[in-house]
Design an enzyme around this catalytic site. Structure first.
Site, PDB file in Angstrom:
ATOM      1  N   LEU A  77       0.736  -1.176   0.060  1.00  0.00           N
ATOM      2  CA  LEU A  77       0.060   0.094   0.092  1.00  0.00           C
ATOM      3  C   LEU A  77       0.894   1.256   0.009  1.00  0.00           C
ATOM      4  O   LEU A  77       1.878   1.294   1.141  1.00  0.00           O
ATOM      5  CB  LEU A  77      -1.176   0.011   1.383  1.00  0.00           C
ATOM      6  CG  LEU A  77      -2.132   0.815   1.343  1.00  0.00           C
ATOM      7  CD1 LEU A  77      -3.209   0.350   2.007  1.00  0.00           C
ATOM      8  CD2 LEU A  77      -1.568   2.382   1.795  1.00  0.00           C
ATOM      9  N   ALA A  78       0.729   2.111  -0.887  1.00  0.00           N
ATOM     10  CA  ALA A  78       1.321   3.384  -0.849  1.00  0.00           C
ATOM     11  C   ALA A  78       0.935   4.478  -1.378  1.00  0.00           C
ATOM     12  O   ALA A  78      -0.086   4.234  -2.307  1.00  0.00           O
ATOM     13  CB  ALA A  78       2.823   3.022  -1.938  1.00  0.00           C
ATOM     14  N   VAL A  79       1.202   5.612  -0.957  1.00  0.00           N
ATOM     15  CA  VAL A  79       0.803   6.788  -1.587  1.00  0.00           C
ATOM     16  C   VAL A  79       1.825   7.611  -1.922  1.00  0.00           C
ATOM     17  O   VAL A  79       2.917   7.703  -1.227  1.00  0.00           O
ATOM     18  CB  VAL A  79      -0.317   7.551  -0.764  1.00  0.00           C
ATOM     19  CG1 VAL A  79      -0.561   8.838  -1.131  1.00  0.00           C
ATOM     20  CG2 VAL A  79      -1.462   6.628  -0.468  1.00  0.00           C
ATOM     21  N   GLU A 111       2.164  -6.417   6.979  1.00  0.00           N
ATOM     22  CA  GLU A 111       3.546  -6.336   7.768  1.00  0.00           C
ATOM     23  C   GLU A 111       3.877  -4.530   7.370  1.00  0.00           C
ATOM     24  O   GLU A 111       3.509  -4.187   6.356  1.00  0.00           O
ATOM     25  CB  GLU A 111       4.920  -6.940   7.155  1.00  0.00           C
ATOM     26  CG  GLU A 111       4.663  -8.429   7.670  1.00  0.00           C
ATOM     27  CD  GLU A 111       3.682  -9.367   6.415  1.00  0.00           C
ATOM     28  OE1 GLU A 111       3.568 -10.386   6.799  1.00  0.00           O
ATOM     29  OE2 GLU A 111       3.665  -8.905   5.588  1.00  0.00           O
ATOM     30  N   ASN A 116       7.937   3.242  10.377  1.00  0.00           N
ATOM     31  CA  ASN A 116       6.996   4.096   9.474  1.00  0.00           C
ATOM     32  C   ASN A 116       5.895   4.271  10.413  1.00  0.00           C
ATOM     33  O   ASN A 116       4.770   3.836  10.335  1.00  0.00           O
ATOM     34  CB  ASN A 116       6.641   3.264   8.331  1.00  0.00           C
ATOM     35  CG  ASN A 116       5.730   3.852   7.333  1.00  0.00           C
ATOM     36  OD1 ASN A 116       5.386   5.084   7.950  1.00  0.00           O
ATOM     37  ND2 ASN A 116       5.535   3.343   6.274  1.00  0.00           N
ATOM     38  N   TYR A 123      -2.766   2.186  10.381  1.00  0.00           N
ATOM     39  CA  TYR A 123      -3.316   0.779  10.749  1.00  0.00           C
ATOM     40  C   TYR A 123      -3.870   0.616  11.923  1.00  0.00           C
ATOM     41  O   TYR A 123      -4.895   0.063  12.177  1.00  0.00           O
ATOM     42  CB  TYR A 123      -1.956  -0.105  10.370  1.00  0.00           C
ATOM     43  CG  TYR A 123      -1.627  -0.234   9.179  1.00  0.00           C
ATOM     44  CD1 TYR A 123      -2.345   0.055   7.747  1.00  0.00           C
ATOM     45  CD2 TYR A 123      -0.310  -0.501   8.909  1.00  0.00           C
ATOM     46  CE1 TYR A 123      -1.689   0.157   6.721  1.00  0.00           C
ATOM     47  CE2 TYR A 123       0.236  -0.308   7.497  1.00  0.00           C
ATOM     48  CZ  TYR A 123      -0.578  -0.032   6.848  1.00  0.00           C
ATOM     49  OH  TYR A 123       0.217   0.062   5.226  1.00  0.00           O
TER      50      TYR A 123
END
Length: 163
Positions: A77-79, A111, A116, A123
């Site tokens: 998952l990335a933005v 994970e 981070n 989460y």
């Protein structure tokens, strides 16, 4: 990539093969150790749940979700950093949880690097709880970094709007 305009219209849609280059650009801007183009291609080819986040007409985020019997795993998952703090990561995560539930998962795992802290906070605030640690999971400047293993139980009371 420029900062998000105040009136952008975010859209989340399935990833297409022609999106892989733009997805890899987001990945490379977001992580020091990004996935390769071929990993994204393989995820599409294998039929994983691959979705992109559009803001106006450009891809600014993505997620990859693998399904298994009774569970799902958020693999990526990335933005893009230029689009942080606009709720896009939360929207992508919420879509991943919706897809997992729709496809029959009871739990969702992921994970995350302990370093981070924005991701860990996202989460945790979305209902994930730490269930373990994987030693030396991620590459880092100083060798390897552990991963926190987190789990979201979809059978618990869902946030408003998902059920």
């Amino acid at each position: 990539m420029t900062a998000a305009p105040a009136d952008f219209l975010p859209v989340i849609r399935p990833m297409r093969p022609r999106d892989v280059g733009a997805v890899h650009e987001v990945e490379s801007s977001a992580y020091d150790y990004p996935w390769t183009l071929n990993i994204f291609r393989d995820c599409l080819r294998m039929g994983y749940e691959c979705w992109v986040q559009l803001a106006t007409d450009r891809i600014v985020g993505h997620f990859i979700l693998a399904m298994g019997p009774g569970e799902a795993h958020v693999l990526n998952l990335a933005v893009h950093p230029g689009w942080h703090n606009h709720g896009l990561g939360r929207a992508l995560l919420e879509r991943a949880l919706e897809r997992a539930e729709r496809l029959g998962a009871e739990s969702v795992f992921l994970e995350v690097r302990p370093s981070n802290s924005p991701a860990v906070h996202l989460y945790m605030s979305s209902g994930f709880r730490r269930v373990g640690r994987r030693r030396d999971y991620y590459p880092s400047e100083c060798g390897r970094e552990d991963a926190l293993v987190m789990r979201h139980d979809l059978r618990e009371v869902a946030p408003a709007g998902r059920r």
